[in-house]
Design a protein around this motif. Structure first.
Motif, PDB file in Angstrom:
ATOM      1  N   ILE A  34       0.871  -1.177   0.000  1.00 14.43           N
ATOM      2  CA  ILE A  34       0.000   0.000   0.000  1.00 14.43           C
ATOM      3  C   ILE A  34       0.902   1.219   0.000  1.00 14.43           C
ATOM      4  O   ILE A  34       1.746   1.375   0.879  1.00 14.43           O
ATOM      5  N   ASP A  35       0.741   2.102  -0.997  1.00 15.38           N
ATOM      6  CA  ASP A  35       1.505   3.345  -1.044  1.00 15.38           C
ATOM      7  C   ASP A  35       0.966   4.288   0.020  1.00 15.38           C
ATOM      8  O   ASP A  35      -0.250   4.507   0.116  1.00 15.38           O
ATOM      9  N   VAL A  36       1.876   4.858   0.823  1.00 17.73           N
ATOM     10  CA  VAL A  36       1.474   5.676   1.959  1.00 17.73           C
ATOM     11  C   VAL A  36       2.257   6.983   1.929  1.00 17.73           C
ATOM     12  O   VAL A  36       3.465   6.980   1.690  1.00 17.73           O
ATOM     13  N   SER A  37       1.579   8.102   2.191  1.00 20.64           N
ATOM     14  CA  SER A  37       2.248   9.393   2.371  1.00 20.64           C
ATOM     15  C   SER A  37       1.300  10.311   3.142  1.00 20.64           C
ATOM     16  O   SER A  37       0.131   9.983   3.351  1.00 20.64           O
ATOM     17  N   GLY A  38       1.817  11.452   3.587  1.00 19.55           N
ATOM     18  CA  GLY A  38       0.998  12.429   4.311  1.00 19.55           C
ATOM     19  C   GLY A  38       0.647  11.956   5.711  1.00 19.55           C
ATOM     20  O   GLY A  38       1.351  11.158   6.311  1.00 19.55           O
ATOM     21  N   GLU A  39      -0.478  12.430   6.248  1.00 14.83           N
ATOM     22  CA  GLU A  39      -0.915  12.031   7.584  1.00 14.83           C
ATOM     23  C   GLU A  39      -1.603  10.674   7.543  1.00 14.83           C
ATOM     24  O   GLU A  39      -2.398  10.397   6.649  1.00 14.83           O
ATOM     25  N   GLN A  40      -1.281   9.835   8.532  1.00 21.07           N
ATOM     26  CA  GLN A  40      -1.885   8.510   8.659  1.00 21.07           C
ATOM     27  C   GLN A  40      -2.426   8.370  10.072  1.00 21.07           C
ATOM     28  O   GLN A  40      -1.790   8.796  11.036  1.00 21.07           O
ATOM     29  N   PRO A  41      -3.612   7.761  10.221  1.00 23.34           N
ATOM     30  CA  PRO A  41      -4.232   7.694  11.546  1.00 23.34           C
ATOM     31  C   PRO A  41      -3.550   6.742  12.519  1.00 23.34           C
ATOM     32  O   PRO A  41      -3.593   6.956  13.729  1.00 23.34           O
ATOM     33  N   GLY A  42      -2.899   5.673  12.023  1.00 25.26           N
ATOM     34  CA  GLY A  42      -2.329   4.677  12.933  1.00 25.26           C
ATOM     35  C   GLY A  42      -3.429   3.832  13.539  1.00 25.26           C
ATOM     36  O   GLY A  42      -4.492   3.651  12.958  1.00 25.26           O
ATOM     37  N   GLY A  43      -3.198   3.300  14.741  1.00 22.41           N
ATOM     38  CA  GLY A  43      -4.194   2.472  15.412  1.00 22.41           C
ATOM     39  C   GLY A  43      -3.888   0.996  15.280  1.00 22.41           C
ATOM     40  O   GLY A  43      -2.756   0.588  15.053  1.00 22.41           O
ATOM     41  N   GLU A  44      -4.923   0.181  15.433  1.00 22.62           N
ATOM     42  CA  GLU A  44      -4.762  -1.267  15.429  1.00 22.62           C
ATOM     43  C   GLU A  44      -4.517  -1.806  14.021  1.00 22.62           C
ATOM     44  O   GLU A  44      -5.180  -1.404  13.067  1.00 22.62           O
ATOM     45  N   ILE A  45      -3.567  -2.740  13.917  1.00 19.75           N
ATOM     46  CA  ILE A  45      -3.300  -3.459  12.675  1.00 19.75           C
ATOM     47  C   ILE A  45      -3.760  -4.894  12.926  1.00 19.75           C
ATOM     48  O   ILE A  45      -3.190  -5.598  13.752  1.00 19.75           O
ATOM     49  N   THR A  46      -4.807  -5.309  12.230  1.00 20.98           N
ATOM     50  CA  THR A  46      -5.418  -6.615  12.501  1.00 20.98           C
ATOM     51  C   THR A  46      -5.210  -7.630  11.378  1.00 20.98           C
ATOM     52  O   THR A  46      -5.583  -8.789  11.531  1.00 20.98           O
ATOM     53  N   VAL A  79      10.885  10.004   5.610  1.00 16.09           N
ATOM     54  CA  VAL A  79      10.848  10.189   7.060  1.00 16.09           C
ATOM     55  C   VAL A  79       9.437   9.909   7.560  1.00 16.09           C
ATOM     56  O   VAL A  79       8.464  10.421   7.022  1.00 16.09           O
ATOM     57  N   LEU A  80       9.353   9.073   8.610  1.00 14.99           N
ATOM     58  CA  LEU A  80       8.085   8.813   9.279  1.00 14.99           C
ATOM     59  C   LEU A  80       8.155   9.490  10.650  1.00 14.99           C
ATOM     60  O   LEU A  80       8.983   9.127  11.477  1.00 14.99           O
ATOM     61  N   TYR A  81       7.324  10.532  10.851  1.00 18.34           N
ATOM     62  CA  TYR A  81       7.261  11.260  12.113  1.00 18.34           C
ATOM     63  C   TYR A  81       6.145  10.668  12.964  1.00 18.34           C
ATOM     64  O   TYR A  81       5.017  10.513  12.495  1.00 18.34           O
ATOM     65  N   VAL A  82       6.453  10.372  14.226  1.00 21.46           N
ATOM     66  CA  VAL A  82       5.438   9.893  15.160  1.00 21.46           C
ATOM     67  C   VAL A  82       5.055  11.075  16.041  1.00 21.46           C
ATOM     68  O   VAL A  82       5.912  11.673  16.697  1.00 21.46           O
ATOM     69  N   GLN A  83       3.763  11.424  16.055  1.00 23.18           N
ATOM     70  CA  GLN A  83       3.305  12.574  16.826  1.00 23.18           C
ATOM     71  C   GLN A  83       3.228  12.266  18.313  1.00 23.18           C
ATOM     72  O   GLN A  83       3.009  11.135  18.734  1.00 23.18           O
ATOM     73  N   ASP A  84       3.358  13.321  19.087  1.00 22.59           N
ATOM     74  CA  ASP A  84       3.120  13.301  20.526  1.00 22.59           C
ATOM     75  C   ASP A  84       4.020  12.305  21.250  1.00 22.59           C
ATOM     76  O   ASP A  84       5.069  11.928  20.773  1.00 22.59           O
ATOM     77  N   ASP A  85       3.592  11.880  22.428  1.00 25.51           N
ATOM     78  CA  ASP A  85       4.372  10.961  23.267  1.00 25.51           C
ATOM     79  C   ASP A  85       3.901   9.542  23.030  1.00 25.51           C
ATOM     80  O   ASP A  85       3.278   8.926  23.892  1.00 25.51           O
ATOM     81  N   GLN A  86       4.193   9.009  21.862  1.00 22.42           N
ATOM     82  CA  GLN A  86       3.701   7.681  21.506  1.00 22.42           C
ATOM     83  C   GLN A  86       4.816   6.826  20.950  1.00 22.42           C
ATOM     84  O   GLN A  86       5.839   7.314  20.500  1.00 22.42           O
ATOM     85  N   TRP A  87       4.572   5.537  20.959  1.00 25.35           N
ATOM     86  CA  TRP A  87       5.442   4.612  20.261  1.00 25.35           C
ATOM     87  C   TRP A  87       5.135   4.690  18.770  1.00 25.35           C
ATOM     88  O   TRP A  87       4.037   5.069  18.367  1.00 25.35           O
TER      89      TRP A  87
END
Length: 183
Positions: A34-46, A79-87
């Motif tokens: 899956i091509d990915v760019s910009g903002e991504q929501p994250g969350g559970e990967i099932t 570059v993949l930026y992780v927002q806030d205080d998260q893993w």
């Protein structure tokens, strides 16, 4: 990467990690990428998932791999930026899941500059003489302010395979970049 580059990477990985044997990073993964760019929501990967970055990405929420999930991310020199205080990723105990990080564009240059809040920002063009050059894809962020693993927190019976890329600018009380109880 070209076939010669893939063979070179495979030889290096076999030297660094003899448990890989004849295996090599799978640049042609059977899971449809899956091509990915910009903002991504994250969350559970099932379900098994394969991301290929096509531009810099901001991850708004950590990735949480669920039971029996294989997640592959090809940083592709971005570059993949992780927002806030998260893993970036959480692999919980006994999920039998795996995270594979690779970088199919390991020579792409980025130049890092630390701001007054101790946050690194990366540029494709060197902004000044004080910038630090980093080659290839980067996973960066502030890190989890808790105790376990700034970028990746791994429980038991989970696997991390890293075939390229850089994890930078994460902090935690235990395991600044990676807290590993898995393999």
């Amino acid at each position: 990467p070209t076939e010669d580059e893939q063979n070179f990477y495979a030889q290096i990985m076999n030297l660094l990690n003899p448990r890989l044997g004849d295996q090599q990073p799978d640049f042609a993964d059977t899971t449809a990428p899956i091509d990915v760019s910009g903002e991504q929501p994250g969350g559970e990967i099932t379900v098994d998932t394969h991301w290929v970055l096509q531009g810099d990405v901001t991850l708004k929420q950590q990735l949480e791999l669920k039971q029996n999930v294989d997640f592959t991310i090809d940083l592709n020199g971005y570059v993949l930026y992780v927002q806030d205080d998260q893993w970036f990723a959480l692999l919980d105990n006994y999920t039998n899941s795996s995270l594979t990080i690779l970088d199919s564009n390991p020579t792409k240059a980025h130049y890092g500059v630390m701001d007054t809040n101790n946050k690194w920002t990366y540029y494709e063009v060197k902004p000044d003489d004080y910038a630090t050059e980093v080659l290839g894809g980067i996973i960066t962020g502030k890190g989890n302010t808790g105790n376990w693993g700034g970028a990746i927190c791994m429980g038991t019976n989970v696997t991390l395979n890293m075939h390229g890329g850089t994890i930078a600018n994460f902090t935690a009380a235990q395991g600044g970049a990676i807290r590993n109880s898995g393999t």
